[in-house]
Every structure is written in C-alpha cells, then in structure tokens.
Design an enzyme around this catalytic site. Structure first.
Site, PDB file in Angstrom:
ATOM      1  N   GLN A  78       0.834  -1.198   0.000  1.00 15.28           N
ATOM      2  CA  GLN A  78       0.000   0.000   0.000  1.00 15.28           C
ATOM      3  C   GLN A  78       0.873   1.255   0.000  1.00 15.28           C
ATOM      4  OE1 GLN A  78      -3.602  -0.363   0.616  1.00 15.28           O
ATOM      5  NE2 GLN A  78      -3.743   1.764   0.005  1.00 15.28           N
ATOM      6  N   PHE A  79       1.374   1.639  -1.176  1.00 14.73           N
ATOM      7  CA  PHE A  79       2.257   2.795  -1.251  1.00 14.73           C
ATOM      8  C   PHE A  79       1.566   4.084  -0.820  1.00 14.73           C
ATOM      9  CE2 PHE A  79       0.211   3.348  -5.338  1.00 14.73           C
ATOM     10  CZ  PHE A  79       0.244   4.717  -5.558  1.00 14.73           C
ATOM     11  N   THR A  80       0.231   4.119  -0.888  1.00 12.74           N
ATOM     12  CA  THR A  80      -0.481   5.344  -0.548  1.00 12.74           C
ATOM     13  C   THR A  80      -0.395   5.695   0.935  1.00 12.74           C
ATOM     14  OG1 THR A  80      -2.594   4.178  -0.329  1.00 12.74           O
ATOM     15  CG2 THR A  80      -2.078   5.137  -2.493  1.00 12.74           C
TER      16      THR A  80
END
Length: 148
Positions: A78-80
């Site tokens: 989950q890069f966000t």
C-alpha cells in the site's frame, strides 16, 4: 515502514476478479515502504505484529496474540500510506519507496512473518486490488517502524 493493522474475521484480495489471497481469522495488513526502510524496520514490525496481544481471551480481554490464536495474515502492499496531503488537493507520493526497493522490502517483511510461524497470504504487488474483509471489533492500529 508503516503498517495499518486490522483484526479480521475473514478477508480476501482479488485481482481482475480472481482471488489471490484469502484468510479466515487473523490480521489484514496494509504495508507501506519508504526510501530509507531496511530489514531492521521489517524485522521490528514483523516481531511486534505476530506477538501483539490484540485478540480476546475467554474473559473478553485483549490478552492473546496472533500466534496464540493461530491466526493468519493477509498482507497488502500500500504505497499510498506515504501520501502527503499537506499541500494542494492531490496527494504527493514522493515519500513512497521506488518499486524496486518497495517490493524487496515487502517480500522480506512477508518472509519474516512466515519465519515467525504465521501463515501469510498476499495480494499482487503493484496491481489494482479489491480487498474485502470483516473488521473484528473493530480493531485497527497504525504502526510505524520509525517510532522504534
């Protein structure tokens, strides 16, 4: 490294309508990696997560760990989690690690969880995923290896 941890009764992740990972009781982890994360960050979070006492015992007190309950993990990249929303209306993702470093650390983190005796299912790194689960409690924690 950041992890949003959610206690779950059941969870699954789909990519292009195909189930890629599924667990029963356990934890859903949304995992974000930043540029300076190392194996030390992953080791710290993995150890903490599998031993964190957030499952209820027979007296309905949070006294049991994932290992105690023999639960599983659904781990989702989950890069966000490293989105910066301070300026403007569109998040800036400059703090998120580049894909080559992120996937190396994400894979290392999941391997570490497995080495600690936990069953781990994952999504597909970099893919658009549909994640669904039943949050148990609800219990949701945010963990950051930089708070060591």
């Amino acid at each position: 490294m950041k992890v949003v941890l959610q206690r779950s009764k059941e969870a699954k992740v789909l990519v292009d309508s195909e189930v890629k990972g599924r667990i029963d009781k356990g934890l859903v982890l949304l995992v974000g990696v930043t540029h300076e994360d190392t194996e030390k960050d992953a080791d710290y979070l993995a150890e903490k997560i599998v031993n964190l006492r957030i499952f209820e015992d027979e007296n309905e007190k949070m006294n049991l760990s994932l290992k105690d309950t023999e639960g599983s993990i659904l781990s989702i990249s989950q890069f966000t989690l490293y989105g910066d929303t301070k300026k403007g209306r569109r998040p800036n993702f400059m703090d998120a690690a580049k894909p080559d470093h992120a996937i190396t650390m994400y894979d290392y983190f999941n391997d570490k969880l497995k080495s600690l005796g936990v069953h781990v299912e994952t999504g597909v790194f970099g893919a658009m995923m549909d994640v669904s689960f039943t949050n148990d409690g609800p219990v949701t924690l945010i963990m950051d290896s930089k708070s060591l």
